[in-house]
Design a protein around this motif. Structure first.
Motif, PDB file in Angstrom:
ATOM      1  N   TYR A 224       0.823  -1.216   0.000  1.00 34.81           N
ATOM      2  CA  TYR A 224       0.000   0.000   0.000  1.00 34.81           C
ATOM      3  C   TYR A 224       0.857   1.266   0.000  1.00 34.81           C
ATOM      4  CZ  TYR A 224      -4.103  -2.870   1.133  1.00 34.81           C
ATOM      5  OH  TYR A 224      -5.127  -3.787   1.103  1.00 34.81           O
ATOM      6  N   ARG A 225       2.080   1.155  -0.514  1.00 34.80           N
ATOM      7  CA  ARG A 225       2.979   2.313  -0.412  1.00 34.80           C
ATOM      8  C   ARG A 225       2.616   3.442  -1.365  1.00 34.80           C
ATOM      9  NH1 ARG A 225       6.364  -1.623  -2.775  1.00 34.80           N
ATOM     10  NH2 ARG A 225       7.184  -1.069  -4.835  1.00 34.80           N
ATOM     11  N   ASP A 226       1.828   3.158  -2.394  1.00 35.76           N
ATOM     12  CA  ASP A 226       1.376   4.232  -3.291  1.00 35.76           C
ATOM     13  C   ASP A 226       0.192   3.731  -4.093  1.00 35.76           C
ATOM     14  OD1 ASP A 226       1.260   6.717  -4.484  1.00 35.76           O
ATOM     15  OD2 ASP A 226       3.366   6.744  -5.064  1.00 35.76           O
ATOM     16  N   LEU A 227      -0.535   4.676  -4.645  1.00 37.83           N
ATOM     17  CA  LEU A 227      -1.643   4.403  -5.546  1.00 37.83           C
ATOM     18  C   LEU A 227      -1.390   5.207  -6.812  1.00 37.83           C
ATOM     19  CD1 LEU A 227      -4.403   3.025  -5.963  1.00 37.83           C
ATOM     20  CD2 LEU A 227      -5.471   5.076  -4.980  1.00 37.83           C
ATOM     21  N   LEU A 359      -0.387   2.535   4.865  1.00 36.27           N
ATOM     22  CA  LEU A 359      -1.371   2.012   5.804  1.00 36.27           C
ATOM     23  C   LEU A 359      -2.125   0.871   5.116  1.00 36.27           C
ATOM     24  CD1 LEU A 359      -2.657   2.453   8.641  1.00 36.27           C
ATOM     25  CD2 LEU A 359      -4.418   3.793   7.465  1.00 36.27           C
ATOM     26  N   PRO A 360      -2.036  -0.352   5.641  1.00 32.37           N
ATOM     27  CA  PRO A 360      -2.614  -1.519   4.940  1.00 32.37           C
ATOM     28  C   PRO A 360      -4.132  -1.589   5.050  1.00 32.37           C
ATOM     29  CG  PRO A 360      -1.666  -2.212   7.019  1.00 32.37           C
ATOM     30  CD  PRO A 360      -1.344  -0.745   6.882  1.00 32.37           C
ATOM     31  N   VAL A 361      -4.766  -0.453   4.846  1.00 34.34           N
ATOM     32  CA  VAL A 361      -6.228  -0.364   4.840  1.00 34.34           C
ATOM     33  C   VAL A 361      -6.609   0.568   3.700  1.00 34.34           C
ATOM     34  CG1 VAL A 361      -8.286   0.360   6.090  1.00 34.34           C
ATOM     35  CG2 VAL A 361      -6.413  -0.748   7.325  1.00 34.34           C
ATOM     36  N   LYS A 382     -16.076   1.246  -5.929  1.00 35.78           N
ATOM     37  CA  LYS A 382     -15.390   0.020  -6.327  1.00 35.78           C
ATOM     38  C   LYS A 382     -14.054  -0.131  -5.598  1.00 35.78           C
ATOM     39  CE  LYS A 382     -18.761  -1.158  -8.701  1.00 35.78           C
ATOM     40  NZ  LYS A 382     -19.592  -2.265  -8.184  1.00 35.78           N
ATOM     41  N   THR A 383     -13.951   0.508  -4.436  1.00 42.49           N
ATOM     42  CA  THR A 383     -12.726   0.393  -3.651  1.00 42.49           C
ATOM     43  C   THR A 383     -12.450  -1.057  -3.274  1.00 42.49           C
ATOM     44  OG1 THR A 383     -13.171   2.599  -2.740  1.00 42.49           O
ATOM     45  CG2 THR A 383     -11.527   1.253  -1.611  1.00 42.49           C
ATOM     46  N   HIS A 384     -13.501  -1.814  -2.968  1.00 37.69           N
ATOM     47  CA  HIS A 384     -13.304  -3.205  -2.562  1.00 37.69           C
ATOM     48  C   HIS A 384     -12.659  -4.024  -3.669  1.00 37.69           C
ATOM     49  CE1 HIS A 384     -17.146  -3.244  -4.725  1.00 37.69           C
ATOM     50  NE2 HIS A 384     -16.940  -4.524  -4.947  1.00 37.69           N
TER      51      HIS A 384
END
Length: 558
Positions: A224-227, A359-361, A382-384
Motif C-alpha cells: 500500500y505504499r502508493d496508488l 497504511l494496509p487499509v 469500487k474500492t473493494h
C-alpha cells in the motif's frame, strides 16, 4: 458566422469559406506571458504582454511543441467570477492563437464546411447544437444562482472569451450571450459529436466499429505504499499538437455561496483551443483525480434518448463536476445530472483524501466508477475491487452488466467473439497478466506504453490476416497493420490512429499537480511513427515533428 481569426486580426478561417494567411505570418511567435486587466480610463478589459499585479487573468505559455507545450492560466479573486472566466478564455486564446489555428486546420477544417454544410446531417447537427445551447442558456437565466448552473455559465463565458480573444474583438457580455455552434465549441464537442453522428444519422461515421478511445490503469503498489493513476489517450494522429494546462481559477461555488469551489485548480492534458482535457485526465485541488475511457453505444434503439433539450453536453458536465465535487460520490452525483447520452464513457474518480500511503487499509471512497450511455447512468464505490485485485483497468468495455447489455456489447460478443468481452478482450488479458510486474513509476510507464503485438500471443487476431494486430495492445499502433490485410471489423484495420500519449500521477505528485507524461505513439517495442514514411504523409499535420520518439518528462509547475 463568426470568423476564426488570429490575434493580428487577419482572417484565418471561416466555416462559410476558407482563407489562409501566409506561412510568414504563421511563423510569428506568440507572447509567452499575457495579462488581462481592466483599463481604468476606458473601463474595458485589455490584454497586454507580461505580468501585471492588477491582472484579472494571467497566462504563461511555454511552446515546446516537439514534446509538450505548457500553459498556466490564473485568475484573481479581486474580480467577480464572470469577468474572471471571460478573461481566462481571452488570454488563453491570445497566447496560444498560432497553435489553435494549426490544430483547427489539422483536425476540423472542412467538417460541415462549405462543401458539406448543405447535407442533411450538418443541418441537423447545427439545429441540435443551437437548440441545446438555447436550452442551457434558459436554465442559466432561470437558475444561475445555483452552483450547477453558475459553473456551467462560467465555462461558457470562458469559451466566449476564447473566441473573442482569438478574434481580437473582446467585449464582455453584460447580458445573455451567444456561442457560435460551429466555432471553437467544436473543439469541446469532439467526443459528443462522435455519438451525435450516429444519433443524427450521418451517412459516414468517424468512428469505426470497435474503435477504442483510451486505456487506463489504477494500480495499488505492494504494501500500500502508493496508488498510481495512469491514462493513455487513443486518438487520430492528426490530433497530436498537445498542451499541458494548469488552471487556477478563484471561483466561488455560486453567487449565493462565496466559498471557493473545491476543484478551482486543475492540471490536465489538453489541446489548443480546448478548455477541458478531452482525453480526459485531471488532477484537482480537491485531491481527486478523474479520468475516463470511452465505452460508446452500439444499440441504435438508445439514440432516441439523445435530445437537445433537458441535456447538458458531456464536456460541460465534466467541467462542472470537476469544479464542485469534493468526493467521488459527489462527482458522480453532479455528473449524472442532465445526461446527454453523448461521449459515453467509463469514468474513474480516485479520491486521494481517502488514501494513506503505507497504511494496509483501503478506506471506502478511494475509487468510484461511473458509466454513462443514452438514458442510463450507473455508478458505485469500487474500492473493494481495487483492494482485492490490486488494480482497476479500463479499456473501452463497460463494467456494469446493465450497461454492457443495454449498449449492445452482448450482441457484439455473440457476433464477433471475446474481443468485445470484459474479461477476455486483448487488453483485459494483457492488463491482468502484466500489472503484477508494476512496482514503481518506471514499470507503470512501461506497461502503459506496451505494444509488442508481433510477439505477444494476446495481441493475435484469429480472424485477421495477418494474425498479429497493432490495435491489440495497451498503447495501440493501428498504423502498423497492413493496408491489404483482412479484418472482421473496422477497429482492427490500418488507420492513422493509436495511443497518442501517456500520463500518470501518484499520491505525492498529485499534491503538486505533477505527472509523468509522454507525447506521441509508443516506440518502445515497435518502430517510431514518422509522418514522412507513413501511409498518411499527405494528411494535414501542421506544426508536427516528423518523427515521434519522445521520452517521458516530469510535468511540474512553478
Amino acid at each position: 458566422m463568426v470568423s476564426l481569426s488570429c490575434l493580428s486580426g487577419l482572417s484565418l478561417l471561416s466555416l462559410s469559406g476558407l482563407s489562409l494567411v501566409s506561412p510568414s505570418s504563421l511563423s510569428l511567435v506568440s507572447p509567452s506571458s499575457l495579462s488581462a486587466f481592466i483599463d481604468l480610463q476606458t473601463g474595458q478589459l485589455t490584454i497586454t504582454e507580461g505580468y501585471r499585479d492588477d491582472f484579472v487573468a494571467w497566462a504563461n505559455f511555454t511552446d515546446e511543441i516537439e514534446n509538450w507545450s505548457y500553459l498556466e492560466v490564473t485568475t484573481s479573486h479581486r474580480y467577480n467570477d464572470s469577468i474572471q472566466a471571460y478573461a481566462a478564455g481571452a488570454v488563453e486564446a491570445a497566447v496560444t492563437s498560432q497553435l489553435m489555428y494549426k490544430h483547427w486546420v489539422n483536425t476540423l477544417m472542412g467538417y460541415c464546411g462549405p462543401k458539406t454544410f448543405d447535407t442533411g446531417y450538418c443541418q441537423r447537427l447545427k439545429a441540435y447544437i443551437t437548440t441545446n445551447l438555447e436550452w442551457v442558456m434558459e436554465q442559466i437565466q432561470e437558475k444561475g444562482n445555483t452552483p450547477y448552473w453558475h459553473q456551467a455559465n462560467l465555462a461558457l463565458l470562458q469559451l466566449k472569451g476564447l473566441e473573442d480573444g482569438y478574434n481580437d474583438e473582446m467585449a464582455f457580455p453584460d447580458g445573455p450571450f451567444s456561442i457560435n455552434p460551429f466555432g471553437f465549441l467544436l473543439f469541446q464537442m469532439g467526443g459528443d459529436i462522435e455519438d451525435l453522428e450516429s444519433a443524427l444519422n450521418k451517412s459516414s461515421l468517424t468512428r469505426p466499429l470497435g474503435a477504442g478511445s483510451c486505456s487506463a490503469l489504477i494500480k495499488l503498489l505492494p504494501d500500500y505504499r502508493d496508488l498510481l493513476v495512469s491514462h493513455d489517450t487513443w486518438n487520430t494522429y492528426q490530433s497530436m499538437l498537445r498542451i499541458m494546462k494548469k488552471y487556477s481559477f478563484s471561483y466561488s461555488v455560486s453567487p449565493k455561496d462565496s466559498a471557493s469551489v473545491p476543484g478551482g485548480t486543475v492540471a490536465f492534458s489538453s489541446y489548443p483551443g480546448s478548455i477541458f482535457s478531452g482525453d480526459d485526465f485531471y488532477i484537482l485541488s480537491s485531491r481527486l483525480v478523474t479520468l475516463e475511457t470511452t465505452i460508446g453505444n452500439s444499440n441504435p434503439d438508445l439514440w432516441r434518448f439523445v435530445q437537445p433539450t433537458g441535456a447538458v453536453m458531456e464536456w460541460l458536465r465534466n467541467i462542472v463536476a470537476n469544479r464542485l465535487a469534493a468526493s467521488g460520490q459527489q462527482w458522480a452525483q453532479v455528473f449524472s445530472q442532465h445526461n446527454s447520452g453523448t461521449y459515453n464513457n467509463q469514468w474513474m474518480i480516485v479520491d486521494y483524501n481517502q488514501f494513506i500511503p503505507g497504511l494496509p487499509v483501503l478506506k471506502e471512497g478511494v475509487l468510484t466508477v461511473l458509466e454513462q450511455i443514452p438514458g442510463l447512468v450507473m455508478y458505485g464505490d469500487k474500492t473493494h475491487e481495487l483492494r482485492e485485485k490490486g488494480y482497476w483497468a479500463s479499456f473501452n468495455i463497460p463494467y456494469y452488466p446493465e450497461i454492457f447489455n443495454a449498449s449492445g456489447c452482448n450482441e457484439l460478443v455473440e457476433k464477433f467473439g471475446p474481443w468485445f468481452s470484459l474479461d477476455q478482450s486483448p487488453r483485459a488479458q494483457i492488463f491482468r497478466r502484466n500489472q503484477t510486474a508494476i512496482t514503481d513509476l518506471d514499470s507503470m510507464v512501461r506497461l502503459m506504453r506496451y505494444n509488442n503485438y508481433r510477439e505477444d500471443p494476446l495481441s493475435q487476431c484469429d480472424a485477421c490476416r495477418p494474425h498479429a494486430n497493432g490495435e491489440n495492445a495497451i498503447s495501440a499502433r493501428s498504423d502498423l497493420n497492413p493496408a491489404d490485410g483482412t479484418y472482421p471489423f473496422g477497429a482492427l484495420t490500418q488507420r492513422p490512429h493509436g495511443g497518442t500519449d501517456m500520463k500518470m500521477t501518484s499520491y505525492v505528485m498529485s499534491r503538486g499537480f505533477e505527472m509523468l507524461a509522454v507525447n506521441g505513439p509508443t516506440a518502445d517495442q515497435v518502430p517510431p511513427f514518422q509522418w514522412s514514411t507513413s501511409p498518411y504523409k499527405d494528411l494535414l499535420h501542421m506544426g508536427h515533428p516528423d518523427t515521434w520518439t519522445f521520452k517521458p518528462v516530469k510535468v511540474t509547475w512553478p
